[in-house]
Design a protein around this motif. Structure first.
Motif, PDB file in Angstrom:
ATOM      1  N   THR A  36      22.294 -33.309 -17.741  1.00 53.32           N
ATOM      2  CA  THR A  36      21.974 -32.248 -16.809  1.00 53.32           C
ATOM      3  C   THR A  36      20.918 -31.352 -17.437  1.00 53.32           C
ATOM      4  OG1 THR A  36      24.229 -32.288 -16.022  1.00 53.32           O
ATOM      5  CG2 THR A  36      22.928 -30.345 -15.473  1.00 53.32           C
ATOM      6  N   ILE A  37      19.833 -31.164 -16.736  1.00 50.54           N
ATOM      7  CA  ILE A  37      18.761 -30.316 -17.228  1.00 50.54           C
ATOM      8  C   ILE A  37      18.756 -29.049 -16.388  1.00 50.54           C
ATOM      9  CG2 ILE A  37      16.278 -30.105 -17.571  1.00 50.54           C
ATOM     10  CD1 ILE A  37      16.235 -33.163 -17.854  1.00 50.54           C
ATOM     11  N   LEU A  38      18.864 -27.921 -17.070  1.00 54.97           N
ATOM     12  CA  LEU A  38      18.910 -26.640 -16.386  1.00 54.97           C
ATOM     13  C   LEU A  38      17.561 -25.943 -16.479  1.00 54.97           C
ATOM     14  CD1 LEU A  38      22.297 -25.267 -17.720  1.00 54.97           C
ATOM     15  CD2 LEU A  38      21.867 -26.292 -15.508  1.00 54.97           C
ATOM     16  N   SER A  39      17.127 -25.398 -15.366  1.00 58.23           N
ATOM     17  CA  SER A  39      15.932 -24.562 -15.408  1.00 58.23           C
ATOM     18  C   SER A  39      16.365 -23.173 -15.859  1.00 58.23           C
ATOM     19  CB  SER A  39      15.293 -24.493 -14.022  1.00 58.23           C
ATOM     20  OG  SER A  39      16.169 -23.845 -13.116  1.00 58.23           O
ATOM     21  N   LYS A  40      15.421 -22.291 -16.071  1.00 55.83           N
ATOM     22  CA  LYS A  40      15.769 -20.936 -16.501  1.00 55.83           C
ATOM     23  C   LYS A  40      16.588 -20.223 -15.442  1.00 55.83           C
ATOM     24  CE  LYS A  40      12.003 -20.152 -19.694  1.00 55.83           C
ATOM     25  NZ  LYS A  40      10.854 -19.334 -20.050  1.00 55.83           N
TER      26      LYS A  40
END
Length: 179
Positions: A36-40
């Motif tokens: 899972t890649i989270l943005s700011k």
């Protein structure tokens, strides 16, 4: 020029092993879980959400708390060894501080007062001092034996010695009540 061309062209065995590794990587990628890649922005939202709310959204169970987990005797023996070590350190530091602050003989005077304060208090104080010393010492001997005879470090032997360590420590510390 010819030698540099040879270096750029892989051998037949390198091609075969390389294609096998590419195939195995492709297979492992199909069965691996994505990250899972989270943005700011989503990271900020993630931080604001409650853990229980996040778990309810994903329909995953909340991990059980340590109070409902039954620790094995080996873990309890290990934790007790650490606690008795800390108790001995704080006790020695406390006696040292008492001697420094109270002057010469202050610690001896305190111990005499506790010893003369009655059977219940003096027996409890003796056990409270004897148990950490005996338990930590016997726990250290147990680890010394394990270091020198690693074949004794099986799950069953560790469990047996944990019960033996606790029993022997209580027994020897109980003898200190009589002395």
């Amino acid at each position: 020029m010819l030698s540099s061309t040879r270096r750029l062209l892989p051998s037949a065995s390198a091609l075969t092993s390389n294609s096998c590794s590419i195939a195995s990587r492709a297979t492992s990628m199909m069965f691996s879980r994505g990250m899972t890649i989270l943005s700011k922005e989503s990271a900020e939202e993630f931080k604001k959400e409650n853990y229980n709310a996040r778990m309810a959204k994903t329909r995953r169970p909340v991990s059980p708390h340590v109070t409902i987990y039954s620790f094995p005797i080996c873990a309890l023996a290990s934790i007790t060894t650490r606690v008795t070590g800390c108790a001995l350190s704080f006790g020695a530091a406390g006696l040292g501080a008492l001697e420094i602050i109270g002057g010469n003989g202050a610690a001896l005077s305190l111990m005499s007062d506790i010893g003369n304060s009655g059977l219940v208090l003096s027996s409890g104080a003796k056990f409270a001092v004897a148990f950490p010393i005996v338990y930590h010492y016997l726990g250290g001997l147990r680890h010394l034996v394990w270091d020198n005879a690693p074949e004794m470090l099986t799950n069953m032997d560790v469990e047996k010695t944990s019960y033996g360590l606790i029993g022997a420590s209580v027994l020897v510390s109980g003898v200190a009540l009589v002395v």
